[in-house]
Motif scaffolding. Structure first.
Motif, PDB file in Angstrom:
ATOM      1  N   LYS A   1     -57.027  10.886   0.825  1.00  0.00           N
ATOM      2  CA  LYS A   1     -57.235  10.351  -0.048  1.00  0.00           C
ATOM      3  C   LYS A   1     -56.356  10.408  -1.512  1.00  0.00           C
ATOM      4  CE  LYS A   1     -62.224   9.977   0.281  1.00  0.00           C
ATOM      5  NZ  LYS A   1     -63.603   9.959  -0.104  1.00  0.00           N
ATOM      6  N   LYS A   2     -55.749  11.927  -1.896  1.00  0.00           N
ATOM      7  CA  LYS A   2     -55.356  12.263  -2.971  1.00  0.00           C
ATOM      8  C   LYS A   2     -53.775  11.983  -3.135  1.00  0.00           C
ATOM      9  CE  LYS A   2     -54.065  16.356  -5.989  1.00  0.00           C
ATOM     10  NZ  LYS A   2     -54.072  17.917  -6.150  1.00  0.00           N
ATOM     11  N   LYS A   3     -53.111  11.964  -1.547  1.00  0.00           N
ATOM     12  CA  LYS A   3     -52.070  12.104  -0.761  1.00  0.00           C
ATOM     13  C   LYS A   3     -51.230  10.649  -0.704  1.00  0.00           C
ATOM     14  CE  LYS A   3     -48.874  12.855   3.253  1.00  0.00           C
ATOM     15  NZ  LYS A   3     -48.652  13.649   4.924  1.00  0.00           N
ATOM     16  N   ARG A   4     -52.957  10.197  -0.343  1.00  0.00           N
ATOM     17  CA  ARG A   4     -52.462   8.576   0.023  1.00  0.00           C
ATOM     18  C   ARG A   4     -51.938   8.123  -1.716  1.00  0.00           C
ATOM     19  NH1 ARG A   4     -50.670   5.096   2.887  1.00  0.00           N
ATOM     20  NH2 ARG A   4     -51.780   2.955   2.754  1.00  0.00           N
ATOM     21  N   ILE A   5     -53.058   8.115  -2.098  1.00  0.00           N
ATOM     22  CA  ILE A   5     -52.573   7.779  -4.237  1.00  0.00           C
ATOM     23  C   ILE A   5     -51.413   8.081  -4.705  1.00  0.00           C
ATOM     24  CG2 ILE A   5     -54.079   7.567  -6.222  1.00  0.00           C
ATOM     25  CD1 ILE A   5     -56.273   8.118  -4.891  1.00  0.00           C
ATOM     26  N   GLU A   6     -50.962   9.687  -4.161  1.00  0.00           N
ATOM     27  CA  GLU A   6     -49.082   9.869  -4.724  1.00  0.00           C
ATOM     28  C   GLU A   6     -48.436   8.656  -4.459  1.00  0.00           C
ATOM     29  OE1 GLU A   6     -48.873  11.858  -7.137  1.00  0.00           O
ATOM     30  OE2 GLU A   6     -51.259  11.919  -7.351  1.00  0.00           O
ATOM     31  N   GLU A   7     -49.249   8.740  -2.946  1.00  0.00           N
ATOM     32  CA  GLU A   7     -47.782   7.763  -1.993  1.00  0.00           C
ATOM     33  C   GLU A   7     -48.047   6.577  -3.054  1.00  0.00           C
ATOM     34  OE1 GLU A   7     -48.590   7.993   1.963  1.00  0.00           O
ATOM     35  OE2 GLU A   7     -47.943  10.133   2.270  1.00  0.00           O
ATOM     36  N   LEU A   8     -48.833   6.410  -2.745  1.00  0.00           N
ATOM     37  CA  LEU A   8     -48.553   5.128  -3.661  1.00  0.00           C
ATOM     38  C   LEU A   8     -48.422   4.468  -5.099  1.00  0.00           C
ATOM     39  CD1 LEU A   8     -53.051   3.588  -2.414  1.00  0.00           C
ATOM     40  CD2 LEU A   8     -50.401   2.809  -1.944  1.00  0.00           C
TER      41      LEU A   8
END
Length: 623
Positions: free
Chosen positions: A142-149
């Motif tokens: 989830k953290k990785k996805r948020i940073e990518e966004l």
């Protein structure tokens, strides 16, 4: 929660459904007609869409244009599943659309979408990830996805900025990012460039172009796109007076018009889209006939390479910060999302916990309302306390003491009812978007709203009760003070639930108008203005459903009941030296406190159920 195994089996048996394992979804609609009830035509029906057809494919940026009232938003609502068509058929990948499955894999961003202003960008994305991804994905993913966004949407620089302080373009990008958390293959956006300047509009359309190129089906409506914005569009769907005037690529629009001997300014003209709309209006019948009302595919040949060429030129000429969003296709995150069979990614209990934290965080971040309402209760308690100073022990002032009890009920009832009636409808736009896009169910949100509003109401009510009880000289007995406070708490809670019901039914403006009208019957039949025994027999039942009547009974029992001894009389004669005589004269000698509490709990529960039903109906409508 539906059983995953049985749901999977039922899904596999459906022959005309939207398969969850497909990455790309192409949408086709045929002979869609939409009619609404017209109050100005004697109860007749007005036709908004007239048997329109068309197709929107994945990997393309599709734009619906037309003048105001042409039917753009109605068509978007129908395609997104927000509204059901009167007649017509909608297909996904050649199969009849299953709305339940389709809505799991699509999102709809409305024109007036709002986001919680008190949260930061980072907090908004984290809450969206918790609700839309649930426990099926690790916290690290989830953290990785948020940073990518954040990187892709160029909002990383304002990650710790509250949403209320963002610019219009940043809010639009964040609204898109909140839905991209779960990587939906279909995205609908109603007037996404509305209210933005030309530069921000171009960057936003550029972002939508990138999202489409990753295989998503992106459908947006626009009122008057500029020529440069149209260069980023793959397919144009022109609608006029509820019918399709053109469906095809932007590059073939001029040849299309030339075949009908119609001329239009070149693309670089800033008034190009306006001129197209003008031509469509003036030559509606010819264009609709030539396009076969959207059924003709003659002008829909793939010219994506030309669009991409224009995009490259745009990136060279403009300072563009947006980058291509990393797709989740093929990674474990996307596989888990595709395998989800339940309506919501996380359980109702987790939804309730997350939403309660968000609501309480909003109260903490914006304490002005809480401080204001607390200050009002404190000031009014001091005013009333000194106004009825020491009336509790003297039999001369029994009637004044009774008036004090009723005023306390009325004040707490109106403050609880009004504050919720005003605040709750303001959240409806946020709730509508999140609920429609399957963030959470209605029950979880409603329960979290109750939990987040109760602490402030409890503190204010107990503060008012404590100050007034001692200033007015009521008996210094713990049991009486407890019953007095509990009764006021129950009445304020019931009024709060009634306010939620009023807020679920009406907008803020209408709620202020109809709120007093809604609450007045409970006031009239409270037993203060008209006794139960004096009322006509055919309306005596209304007393039993008035929560103010049961609240007044509870307060009278707390102050004058419980075998209270003879009161001190400072005058020559006091008619109510014995409190039980006052209770008898007011027709409350047969009342029991336990029954009053039970009645308040039942009435409060009824309001909770009514408010839940009203909110559920309102979230399915557009009012």
């Amino acid at each position: 929660m539906e059983n995953m195994a049985s749901d999977s089996q039922s899904d596999s048996q459906e022959t005309n459904s939207t398969a969850l394992v497909e990455d790309s979804l192409n949408i086709t609609f045929e002979d869609v007609c939409y009619k609404v009830r017209d109050l100005f035509s004697g109860g007749g029906r007005k036709t908004i869409l007239k048997e329109v057809s068309g197709q929107f494919n994945s990997g393309e940026l599709n734009v619906i244009i037309g003048q105001s009232g042409a039917g753009k938003s109605s068509l978007m609502d129908i395609l997104a599943g927000y509204t059901k068509p009167t007649t017509g058929r909608i297909y996904v990948n050649g199969r009849t659309r299953n709305e339940k499955l389709f809505r799991r894999r699509s999102c709809y961003i409305l024109q007036d979408d709002k986001i919680y202003d008190t949260l930061t960008v980072d907090e908004s994305l984290k809450i969206a990830a918790e609700l839309k991804l649930g426990n099926h994905i690790s916290r690290q993913q989830k953290k990785k996805r948020i940073e990518e966004l954040m990187t892709s949407l160029d909002v990383g620089r304002v990650r710790n900025t509250r949403v209320g302080n963002l610019s219009g373009g940043q809010k639009k990008r964040l609204a898109i990012g909140l839905e991209l958390v779960s990587d939906p293959p279909v995205m609908f956006l109603d007037e996404p460039t509305s209210g933005l300047d030309s530069s921000i509009s171009k960057q936003l359309v550029y972002l939508l172009h990138l999202l489409a190129r990753q295989g998503r089906t992106v459908i947006i409506s626009m009122h008057q796109p500029s020529g440069l914005v149209l260069h980023m569009v793959d397919k144009l769907y022109g609608i006029v007076a509820g019918r399709c005037a053109y469906m095809g690529s932007v590059s073939l629009l001029l040849p299309y018009l030339n075949q009908l001997n119609l001329t239009c300014p070149p693309y670089h003209n800033p008034n190009f889209s306006f001129s197209v709309i003008e031509i469509c209006i003036e030559n509606e019948n010819d264009l609709v006939e030539f396009s076969e009302n959207g059924k003709s595919n003659k002008w829909t040949q793939n010219n994506s390479h030309e669009t991409d060429k224009k995009i490259i030129e745009y990136r060279r000429s403009e300072e563009v910060y947006l980058t291509t969003l990393p797709s989740t296709k093929g990674d474990p995150t996307n596989k888990i999302l595709l395998a989800l069979k339940s309506t919501y990614p996380t359980s109702a209990w987790n939804q309730f916990i997350i939403l309660s934290k968000r609501s309480l965080m909003g109260v903490w971040r914006n304490p002005s309302f809480a401080l204001l309402i607390t200050g009002i209760h404190t000031a009014m308690a001091l005013f009333v306390g000194f106004l009825f100073f020491n009336v509790g022990e003297d039999a001369t002032y029994v009637r004044d003491n009774y008036n004090f009890l009723y005023f306390s009920l009325m004040f707490l009832m109106f403050t609880a009812f009004t504050s919720v009636s005003i605040n709750f409808p303001e959240q409806i736009p946020v709730i509508r978007r999140e609920h429609f896009n399957r963030w959470y169910n209605t029950g979880a949100y409603y329960a979290s709203t109750l939990v987040s509003t109760l602490p402030i109401q409890t503190v204010c009510t107990l503060l008012f009760a404590s100050i007034t009880y001692f200033l007015t000289g009521q008996p210094l007995e713990f049991i009486r003070f407890s019953i007095f406070s509990i009764t006021l708490l129950l009445v304020s809670f019931v009024a709060l639930c009634a306010g939620l019901f009023n807020g679920s039914l009406f907008t803020v403006k209408n709620g202020v108008i109809f709120g007093p009208l809604f609450i007045m019957p409970f006031t009239i039949f409270s037993g203060f203005f008209l006794r139960y025994s004096d009322a006509p027999s055919f309306i005596q039942w209304i007393f039993n459903v008035s929560f103010l009547k049961h609240g007044l009974v509870g307060l009278v029992i707390a102050i004058f009941g419980l075998e209270r001894p003879k009161l001190v009389c400072s005058d020559l004669y006091c008619h109510y030296s014995y409190p039980r005589k006052f209770i008898k004269d007011n027709g409350m000698h047969d009342e029991k406190y336990s029954l009053a509490v039970i009645a308040l709990l039942i009435i409060g529960s009824a309001f909770i159920c009514l408010a839940y039903i009203a909110l559920k109906i309102r979230l399915k409508s557009k009012w």
